[in-house]
Design an enzyme around this catalytic site. Structure first.
Site, PDB file in Angstrom:
ATOM      1  N   ASP A  32       0.774  -1.460  -0.192  1.00 10.46           N
ATOM      2  CA  ASP A  32      -0.008   0.004  -0.055  1.00 10.46           C
ATOM      3  C   ASP A  32       0.968   1.288   0.029  1.00 10.46           C
ATOM      4  O   ASP A  32       1.403   1.547   1.007  1.00 10.46           O
ATOM      5  CB  ASP A  32      -1.050   0.127   1.356  1.00 10.46           C
ATOM      6  CG  ASP A  32      -1.625  -1.135   1.168  1.00 10.46           C
ATOM      7  OD1 ASP A  32      -1.958  -1.837   0.425  1.00 10.46           O
ATOM      8  OD2 ASP A  32      -3.041  -0.811   1.965  1.00 10.46           O
ATOM      9  N   LYS A  89      -7.045   3.475  -3.043  1.00 13.27           N
ATOM     10  CA  LYS A  89      -7.357   3.205  -1.673  1.00 13.27           C
ATOM     11  C   LYS A  89      -7.654   4.781  -1.168  1.00 13.27           C
ATOM     12  O   LYS A  89      -6.763   5.756  -1.373  1.00 13.27           O
ATOM     13  CB  LYS A  89      -6.125   2.790  -0.951  1.00 13.27           C
ATOM     14  CG  LYS A  89      -6.386   2.653   0.749  1.00 13.27           C
ATOM     15  CD  LYS A  89      -4.988   2.150   1.296  1.00 13.27           C
ATOM     16  CE  LYS A  89      -5.049   2.203   2.777  1.00 13.27           C
ATOM     17  NZ  LYS A  89      -4.067   1.385   3.220  1.00 13.27           N
ATOM     18  N   LYS A 127     -10.162   0.085  -2.222  1.00 13.87           N
ATOM     19  CA  LYS A 127     -10.005  -0.116  -0.855  1.00 13.87           C
ATOM     20  C   LYS A 127     -10.627   1.315  -0.016  1.00 13.87           C
ATOM     21  O   LYS A 127      -9.923   2.289  -0.099  1.00 13.87           O
ATOM     22  CB  LYS A 127      -8.586  -0.437  -0.303  1.00 13.87           C
ATOM     23  CG  LYS A 127      -8.478  -0.536   1.006  1.00 13.87           C
ATOM     24  CD  LYS A 127      -6.911  -0.933   1.489  1.00 13.87           C
ATOM     25  CE  LYS A 127      -6.735  -1.273   2.851  1.00 13.87           C
ATOM     26  NZ  LYS A 127      -5.442  -1.497   3.268  1.00 13.87           N
TER      27      LYS A 127
END
Length: 221
Positions: free
Chosen positions: A90, A152, A181
């Site tokens: 991430d 995300k 996400k």
């Protein structure tokens, strides 16, 4: 819906201890969460604790939480994390460059991590609370162009987290084939379901157990 299998069980605070990582991994195995999301310093420990079950991934964060490292530093962080056992990445994009309209740097930054990951799944964190809707859309388009697997919403360390409105915008922009996400402020089942209904395919939360058991957490991440 396998809700537990959509949750990245998260412990990213600076003061996170070894004992807390051990508990996090034990819970992830018990509830069969998608991954544990930990800081790079804890990747090797998490990988060791989870080696009995390949289904629970080891996720870590790159350029976290500001996104202000150079692409070269983020690429090295990525390679080092994977060497230590990370199976999902991430990364925080270069927020300042996005705000400045330096889109070539934003794309190069993401692509550097994607290339360093060499097939390991990459999620790009936007920090939506600092962005306009147009900037969110641009970030999503650049993430797809650079080869990322997921977009995300947030780090959980800024002024706001995931919103249903932003999840819808991100899903509409990236289309059906890229993951979305939701992270930051998802504390219970109802909140998680709202994000999933809006298009999220992964939830990042330290409140994973509360989410799957119908409880509520006061955690900001």
């Amino acid at each position: 819906m396998n809700l537990a299998g959509m949750i990245d069980h998260t412990a990213l605070k600076a003061e996170t201890s070894r004992a807390q990582i051990e508990t996090l991994c034990k819970e992830a195995l018990e509830y069969k969460f998608a991954s544990v999301c930990v800081n790079p310093t804890n990747v090797a420990l998490a990988a060791e604790l989870l080696k009995s079950d390949d289904a629970v991934k080891v996720c870590t964060v790159i350029g976290f939480p500001l996104g202000a490292n150079t692409p070269e530093v983020k690429a090295f962080e990525t390679q080092d994390a994977i060497k230590n056992g990370a199976t999902e990445i991430d990364m925080v994009l270069n927020i300042g460059a996005l705000k400045d309209g330096d889109l070539s740097l934003v794309e190069r930054d993401i692509r550097a991590v994607v290339e360093a990951a060499n097939g390991t799944l990459v999620k790009v964190i936007f920090e939506n609370c600092l962005l306009t809707k147009e900037e969110i859309k641009t970030a999503a388009e650049l993430s797809v162009k650079a080869g990322a697997d997921f977009v995300k919403t947030s780090t959980g360390f800024s002024t706001g987290g995931a919103t249903v409105e932003d999840i819808r915008l991100m899903r509409e922009t990236v289309g059906p084939d890229i993951g979305v996400k939701a992270s930051g402020g998802v504390r219970d089942f109802e909140g998680a379901k709202a994000m999933i209904d809006a298009g999220a395919t992964r939830i990042g939360a330290s409140a994973g157990i509360a989410i799957v058991t119908g409880g509520t957490s006061d955690s900001d991440y």
